[in-house]
Design a protein around this motif. Structure first.
Motif, PDB file in Angstrom:
ATOM      1  N   VAL A 202       0.863  -1.179   0.000  1.00 48.72           N
ATOM      2  CA  VAL A 202       0.000   0.000   0.000  1.00 48.72           C
ATOM      3  C   VAL A 202       0.900   1.230   0.000  1.00 48.72           C
ATOM      4  CG1 VAL A 202      -1.657   1.359   1.329  1.00 48.72           C
ATOM      5  CG2 VAL A 202      -1.944  -1.104   1.148  1.00 48.72           C
ATOM      6  N   LYS A 203       0.659   2.108  -0.962  1.00 48.11           N
ATOM      7  CA  LYS A 203       1.490   3.309  -1.108  1.00 48.11           C
ATOM      8  C   LYS A 203       0.576   4.522  -1.079  1.00 48.11           C
ATOM      9  CE  LYS A 203       4.731   0.595  -3.833  1.00 48.11           C
ATOM     10  NZ  LYS A 203       5.544   0.486  -5.057  1.00 48.11           N
ATOM     11  N   GLY A 204       0.397   5.068   0.123  1.00 45.40           N
ATOM     12  CA  GLY A 204      -0.550   6.162   0.288  1.00 45.40           C
ATOM     13  C   GLY A 204      -1.959   5.629   0.137  1.00 45.40           C
ATOM     14  N   MET A 205      -2.639   6.090  -0.906  1.00 43.40           N
ATOM     15  CA  MET A 205      -3.989   5.596  -1.194  1.00 43.40           C
ATOM     16  C   MET A 205      -3.990   4.585  -2.337  1.00 43.40           C
ATOM     17  SD  MET A 205      -6.336   6.757   0.818  1.00 43.40           S
ATOM     18  CE  MET A 205      -7.833   6.540  -0.130  1.00 43.40           C
ATOM     19  N   ASP A 206      -2.819   4.277  -2.859  1.00 40.55           N
ATOM     20  CA  ASP A 206      -2.717   3.382  -4.002  1.00 40.55           C
ATOM     21  C   ASP A 206      -2.187   2.011  -3.591  1.00 40.55           C
ATOM     22  OD1 ASP A 206      -3.547   5.436  -5.744  1.00 40.55           O
ATOM     23  OD2 ASP A 206      -1.501   6.205  -5.879  1.00 40.55           O
ATOM     24  N   CYS A 207      -2.406   1.028  -4.477  1.00 38.22           N
ATOM     25  CA  CYS A 207      -1.958  -0.343  -4.232  1.00 38.22           C
ATOM     26  C   CYS A 207      -1.130  -0.837  -5.409  1.00 38.22           C
ATOM     27  CB  CYS A 207      -3.147  -1.284  -4.058  1.00 38.22           C
ATOM     28  SG  CYS A 207      -4.093  -1.032  -2.559  1.00 38.22           S
ATOM     29  N   SER A 208      -0.279  -1.804  -5.122  1.00 36.62           N
ATOM     30  CA  SER A 208       0.498  -2.464  -6.167  1.00 36.62           C
ATOM     31  C   SER A 208       0.343  -3.967  -5.988  1.00 36.62           C
ATOM     32  CB  SER A 208       1.977  -2.069  -6.068  1.00 36.62           C
ATOM     33  OG  SER A 208       2.753  -2.822  -6.975  1.00 36.62           O
ATOM     34  N   PHE A 209      -0.010  -4.666  -7.063  1.00 32.32           N
ATOM     35  CA  PHE A 209      -0.283  -6.095  -6.970  1.00 32.32           C
ATOM     36  C   PHE A 209       0.707  -6.964  -7.753  1.00 32.32           C
ATOM     37  CE2 PHE A 209      -4.423  -3.975  -6.391  1.00 32.32           C
ATOM     38  CZ  PHE A 209      -4.750  -4.465  -5.134  1.00 32.32           C
ATOM     39  N   SER A 210       1.538  -6.376  -8.603  1.00 31.05           N
ATOM     40  CA  SER A 210       2.421  -7.182  -9.441  1.00 31.05           C
ATOM     41  C   SER A 210       3.480  -7.914  -8.620  1.00 31.05           C
ATOM     42  CB  SER A 210       3.088  -6.309 -10.509  1.00 31.05           C
ATOM     43  OG  SER A 210       3.796  -5.244  -9.912  1.00 31.05           O
ATOM     44  N   GLY A 211       3.999  -7.258  -7.574  1.00 31.48           N
ATOM     45  CA  GLY A 211       5.003  -7.900  -6.730  1.00 31.48           C
ATOM     46  C   GLY A 211       4.428  -9.070  -5.944  1.00 31.48           C
ATOM     47  N   ILE A 212       3.184  -8.914  -5.489  1.00 33.68           N
ATOM     48  CA  ILE A 212       2.507  -9.995  -4.763  1.00 33.68           C
ATOM     49  C   ILE A 212       2.304 -11.188  -5.685  1.00 33.68           C
ATOM     50  CG2 ILE A 212       0.371 -10.630  -3.571  1.00 33.68           C
ATOM     51  CD1 ILE A 212       0.094  -7.655  -2.839  1.00 33.68           C
ATOM     52  N   LEU A 213       1.890 -10.915  -6.932  1.00 32.83           N
ATOM     53  CA  LEU A 213       1.688 -11.986  -7.898  1.00 32.83           C
ATOM     54  C   LEU A 213       2.996 -12.720  -8.176  1.00 32.83           C
ATOM     55  CD1 LEU A 213      -0.109 -13.506  -9.919  1.00 32.83           C
ATOM     56  CD2 LEU A 213       0.416 -11.714 -11.599  1.00 32.83           C
ATOM     57  N   ALA A 214       4.077 -11.965  -8.338  1.00 29.33           N
ATOM     58  CA  ALA A 214       5.384 -12.595  -8.583  1.00 29.33           C
ATOM     59  C   ALA A 214       5.790 -13.483  -7.407  1.00 29.33           C
ATOM     60  CB  ALA A 214       6.439 -11.524  -8.828  1.00 29.33           C
ATOM     61  N   SER A 215       5.539 -13.016  -6.202  1.00 24.03           N
ATOM     62  CA  SER A 215       5.909 -13.781  -5.005  1.00 24.03           C
ATOM     63  C   SER A 215       5.094 -15.066  -4.871  1.00 24.03           C
ATOM     64  CB  SER A 215       5.719 -12.919  -3.755  1.00 24.03           C
ATOM     65  OG  SER A 215       6.575 -11.801  -3.777  1.00 24.03           O
ATOM     66  N   ILE A 216       3.788 -14.967  -5.104  1.00 24.11           N
ATOM     67  CA  ILE A 216       2.926 -16.148  -4.967  1.00 24.11           C
ATOM     68  C   ILE A 216       3.202 -17.148  -6.090  1.00 24.11           C
ATOM     69  CG2 ILE A 216       0.921 -15.342  -6.293  1.00 24.11           C
ATOM     70  CD1 ILE A 216       0.615 -17.003  -2.868  1.00 24.11           C
ATOM     71  N   ASP A 217       3.606 -16.641  -7.268  1.00 23.39           N
ATOM     72  CA  ASP A 217       3.991 -17.539  -8.361  1.00 23.39           C
ATOM     73  C   ASP A 217       5.241 -18.338  -7.994  1.00 23.39           C
ATOM     74  OD1 ASP A 217       1.897 -16.981 -10.043  1.00 23.39           O
ATOM     75  OD2 ASP A 217       2.997 -15.551 -11.304  1.00 23.39           O
ATOM     76  N   ILE A 218       6.185 -17.692  -7.313  1.00 27.71           N
ATOM     77  CA  ILE A 218       7.403 -18.386  -6.871  1.00 27.71           C
ATOM     78  C   ILE A 218       7.053 -19.474  -5.854  1.00 27.71           C
ATOM     79  CG2 ILE A 218       9.548 -18.105  -5.540  1.00 27.71           C
ATOM     80  CD1 ILE A 218       9.785 -15.306  -6.826  1.00 27.71           C
ATOM     81  N   LEU A 219       6.170 -19.154  -4.912  1.00 27.52           N
ATOM     82  CA  LEU A 219       5.750 -20.147  -3.920  1.00 27.52           C
ATOM     83  C   LEU A 219       5.034 -21.326  -4.588  1.00 27.52           C
ATOM     84  CD1 LEU A 219       4.396 -17.869  -1.025  1.00 27.52           C
ATOM     85  CD2 LEU A 219       6.582 -19.077  -1.144  1.00 27.52           C
ATOM     86  N   ALA A 220       4.247 -21.023  -5.616  1.00 29.36           N
ATOM     87  CA  ALA A 220       3.539 -22.090  -6.333  1.00 29.36           C
ATOM     88  C   ALA A 220       4.522 -23.003  -7.063  1.00 29.36           C
ATOM     89  CB  ALA A 220       2.546 -21.476  -7.322  1.00 29.36           C
ATOM     90  N   ALA A 221       5.558 -22.399  -7.646  1.00 29.63           N
ATOM     91  CA  ALA A 221       6.573 -23.191  -8.342  1.00 29.63           C
ATOM     92  C   ALA A 221       7.341 -24.071  -7.359  1.00 29.63           C
ATOM     93  CB  ALA A 221       7.534 -22.269  -9.096  1.00 29.63           C
ATOM     94  N   GLU A 222       7.656 -23.523  -6.186  1.00 26.00           N
ATOM     95  CA  GLU A 222       8.358 -24.299  -5.154  1.00 26.00           C
ATOM     96  C   GLU A 222       7.488 -25.447  -4.650  1.00 26.00           C
ATOM     97  OE1 GLU A 222       9.300 -21.379  -2.242  1.00 26.00           O
ATOM     98  OE2 GLU A 222      11.084 -20.630  -3.317  1.00 26.00           O
ATOM     99  N   LEU A 223       6.201 -25.181  -4.507  1.00 24.09           N
ATOM    100  CA  LEU A 223       5.277 -26.219  -4.040  1.00 24.09           C
ATOM    101  C   LEU A 223       5.138 -27.339  -5.077  1.00 24.09           C
ATOM    102  CD1 LEU A 223       3.333 -27.036  -1.761  1.00 24.09           C
ATOM    103  CD2 LEU A 223       1.525 -25.803  -2.965  1.00 24.09           C
TER     104      LEU A 223
END
Length: 349
Positions: A202-223
């Motif tokens: 969360v950056k002020g009133m804005d959000c960023s979702f691309s980093g979260i997607l990249a992180s969850i994709d890595i966890l999915a690949a590891e799983l």
């Protein structure tokens, strides 16, 4: 007054017919037909294929909507269509269909902002007076409040929309796109137990979702490489359901935070959730907890009106048409970028 609305900004083609009776009385939904372009698991929908789907189905859906509504061409006052935002090729298909009907039936055209259509339909269906609006869908994420005949954007996604984040993770897991990837993520998340650590952006009133997607994709690949991985806190084996649960909890917490901040800023105690992701029960629950703590309330809709549909375009278009607004044939274009705050909301005080 009666309007027909055509929506096709993404993979859902919708046609709806609405009637606005005397002032002060609620609108009447006469028909609300929708057909979705569904791709195989692990695949998204390409603009050209989606546009072909819309061209194939639009005449059939218009006929069905008119028949179900029990109206004739003479009963229709205007033809409303989605001008934008959305995917270029599908938008063009619907704009061409709307122009065809306008010329064939000799009726006025009304170009409608997709986001404003969601908001106005939400206000009409739920009865929310002047809420802070959380607009969450596959292509948009915005926190909005009304002021001086504009829907003002207080915060939004800086990169991908929250719905796009969920949909793309569904592709990573190769789960079904029927009826919708986000819906299937939600059902898997209900079985999850382990809350895994993900970025919270969360950056002020804005959000960023691309980093979260990249992180969850890595966890999915590891799983996938090691299905016997265990959670460091509980010691239980991590499952795809845990990944879905963790993703939902994180991104929805971000949305609740910026919505609460907007409520505090404008002094509102109402939240209206619109857009396809707004159907998510967990998002509604989390937002409800926050609103109740503030002495407020949450307004939401089911899939009939939250997911892209033609009736929301008909409703918002008819509201504009009653103020004298029309779209000349030579200006009946569409655009992938059409900001919510560009629309002059003449029909509201």
């Amino acid at each position: 007054m009666i309007a027909i609305g055509l929506e096709g900004s993404a993979n859902k083609l919708g046609v709806g017919v609405i009637s606005h009776p005397a002032p002060g009385k609620p609108a009447q939904v006469l028909s609300n037909i929708r057909h979705t372009f569904v791709t195989p698991p692990g695949e998204g929908f390409l603009p050209k294929d989606t546009a072909k789907h819309h061209r194939t189905w639009v005449v059939r859906l218009v006929k069905e909507a008119m028949t179900e509504a029990g109206v004739s061409i003479n009963d229709i006052d205007c033809i409303c269509y989605t001008k934008g935002p959305g995917m270029g090729a599908p938008l063009q298909s619907v704009a061409v269909a709307a122009r065809m009907l306008s010329l064939l039936w000799q009726k006025e055209l009304v170009g409608v902002n997709h986001c404003v259509g969601h908001i106005e339909m939400g206000r009409e269906i739920t009865g929310a007076d002047n809420p802070v609006v959380l607009y969450v869908s596959g292509g948009n994420t915005q926190v909005i409040a009304y002021a001086e005949q504009r829907y003002r954007i207080f915060g939004e996604a800086l990169d991908i929309a929250v719905g796009n984040c969920l949909d793309r993770f569904a592709r990573t897991l190769e789960i079904s796109n029927d009826p919708a990837p986000g819906y299937n993520i939600e059902q898997l998340a209900k079985k999850g137990r382990a809350l895994l650590d993900l970025p919270y952006a969360v950056k002020g009133m804005d959000c960023s979702f691309s980093g979260i997607l990249a992180s969850i994709d890595i966890l999915a690949a590891e799983l996938k490489a090691n299905p016997e991985q265990r959670d460091s806190i509980t010691g239980e084996v991590i499952t795809p359901a845990d990944l879905c649960f963790s993703l939902q909890e994180t991104v929805f917490a971000m949305l609740v935070e910026i919505t609460e901040r907007a409520m505090a800023h404008v002094g509102s105690n109402q939240v209206l959730i619109v857009g396809g992701v707004g159907c998510n029960e967990r998002l509604q629950d989390m937002m409800g907890i926050m609103a109740r703590d503030r002495g407020g309330s949450v307004f939401g809709m089911d899939e009939r009106f939250a997911i892209d549909n033609g009736i929301m375009i008909a409703h918002a278009g008819l509201e504009a048409y009653k103020t004298g607004f029309t779209t000349p044939l030579e200006e009946s274009t569409c655009t992938q970028r059409f900001r919510t705050d560009e629309v002059f909301v003449r029909w509201r005080d």
